[in-house]
Design a protein around this motif. Structure first.
Motif, mmCIF file in Angstrom:
data_model
loop_
_atom_site.group_PDB
_atom_site.id
_atom_site.type_symbol
_atom_site.label_atom_id
_atom_site.label_comp_id
_atom_site.label_asym_id
_atom_site.label_seq_id
_atom_site.Cartn_x
_atom_site.Cartn_y
_atom_site.Cartn_z
ATOM 1 N N GLU A 197 -17.372 40.386 18.096
ATOM 2 C CA GLU A 197 -17.859 41.795 18.377
ATOM 3 C C GLU A 197 -19.128 41.848 17.909
ATOM 4 N N GLU A 200 -21.269 41.207 21.080
ATOM 5 C CA GLU A 200 -21.061 42.749 22.784
ATOM 6 C C GLU A 200 -22.305 43.893 21.741
ATOM 7 N N LEU A 201 -22.316 44.047 20.240
ATOM 8 C CA LEU A 201 -22.693 44.826 20.069
ATOM 9 C C LEU A 201 -24.365 44.793 19.612
ATOM 10 N N ALA A 203 -25.505 42.565 22.512
ATOM 11 C CA ALA A 203 -25.617 42.669 23.960
ATOM 12 C C ALA A 203 -25.682 44.190 24.326
ATOM 13 N N ARG A 204 -25.098 45.514 24.038
ATOM 14 C CA ARG A 204 -25.679 46.988 24.230
ATOM 15 C C ARG A 204 -27.474 46.994 22.893
ATOM 16 N N ARG A 205 -26.974 46.560 21.835
ATOM 17 C CA ARG A 205 -28.629 47.294 21.940
ATOM 18 C C ARG A 205 -29.710 46.706 22.363
ATOM 19 N N GLU A 206 -29.982 45.720 23.176
ATOM 20 C CA GLU A 206 -30.504 44.603 23.377
ATOM 21 C C GLU A 206 -30.612 46.027 25.043
ATOM 22 N N LYS A 207 -29.312 45.847 25.474
ATOM 23 C CA LYS A 207 -29.896 46.576 26.802
ATOM 24 C C LYS A 207 -30.920 47.914 26.855
ATOM 25 N N VAL A 208 -30.698 48.091 26.050
ATOM 26 C CA VAL A 208 -31.135 49.305 26.087
ATOM 27 C C VAL A 208 -32.622 49.253 26.342
ATOM 28 N N ASP A 211 -32.986 47.387 29.725
ATOM 29 C CA ASP A 211 -33.007 48.781 31.147
ATOM 30 C C ASP A 211 -33.966 49.583 31.438
ATOM 31 N N MET A 230 -32.503 51.506 19.599
ATOM 32 C CA MET A 230 -31.494 50.544 19.213
ATOM 33 C C MET A 230 -31.126 50.462 17.521
ATOM 34 N N ILE A 233 -27.410 52.889 17.603
ATOM 35 C CA ILE A 233 -26.228 51.740 18.038
ATOM 36 C C ILE A 233 -25.398 51.214 17.019
#
Length: 234
Positions: A197, A200-201, A203-208, A211, A230, A233
């Motif tokens: 978990e 996954e968190l 990864a979502r933060r880094e994606k910002v 991208d 970031m 999130i």
């Protein structure tokens, strides 16, 4: 022994590299952010192998001079070590500290010992000592070492089952160790099942940020806004 994780949980963590696991630990166990991992580079036997994750089997060696014991006593110590490594209900990762003034004088790890330890259920080894027989290492058995050398010199088991330190990472019996070509880290037992978990968190933060960097809208101002997002999130 009752544990807060299963062998399947450890195997699941092998899909991620060790830096990703370290990132997740910063979220799951913030107090561990500055410790619990290796801080010096390793020689890696096979950079193409997947990460390894298992219960630690810890020991210490010397090789620069004879042990001072009889041949029979050295053999008994080696057999005792093998019995210790094989006494595990889950796959293991061996962590060996070379105590010599110049670690790596003699290699404990080569064709024979990688084959023996793989048969005992070990996935690989993390050591500040040396390795050899690089073309003959047991298949899928990973080695992270301080150096490569040609001889085993007077290599012998000094002790096992007690805490060791390898490249700044302190490790004790039954610690959960994750390792790959980047290095190694000890995972607190109660964090094992929380890491997916946390990964996954992260990864979502880094994606910002990632991208934004790949877009045509990149600017320092946009980067500042992305870094702020970031933190929001969860």
């Amino acid at each position: 022994m009752e544990r807060p994780f299963s062998a399947a949980d450890l195997d699941f963590l092998r899909q991620w590299d060790t830096p990703t696991v370290c990132n997740a630990l910063e979220v799951a166990v913030p107090a561990r952010r500055g410790r619990g991992f290796s801080v010096l580079p390793f020689v890696v036997a096979n950079n193409a192998l997947s990460p390894i994750c298992g219960l630690a089997r810890v020991g210490s060696i010397r090789a620069a001079a004879p042990s001072g014991r009889s041949r029979e006593e050295d053999r008994a110590a080696r057999i005792g070590w093998y019995g210790y490594v094989g006494d595990a209900e889950m796959p293991t990762v061996v962590v060996i500290e070379d105590l010599d003034e110049h670690p790596g004088t003699g290699a404990f790890w080569g064709e024979v010992n990688t084959a023996v330890h793989k048969a005992l259920g070990a996935l690989g080894c993390v050591t500040n000592g040396s390795i050899r027989d690089l073309d003959m290492v047991a298949p899928e058995f990973q080695l992270l070492a301080g150096s490569v050398g040609p001889s085993h010199a007077h290599v012998h088991i000094v002790d096992y089952g007690r805490e060791v330190e390898v490249h700044g990472m302190h490790c004790s019996h039954d610690d959960v160790v994750h390792a790959d070509r980047h290095g190694a880290v000890v995972i607190p037992p109660d964090a094992v099942r929380r890491l997916p978990e946390a990964i996954e968190l992260v990864a979502r933060r880094e994606k910002v940020v990632l991208d934004l960097c790949r877009s045509s809208n990149f600017s320092v101002e946009a980067l500042r806004d992305a870094l702020n997002r970031m933190d929001e999130i969860h």
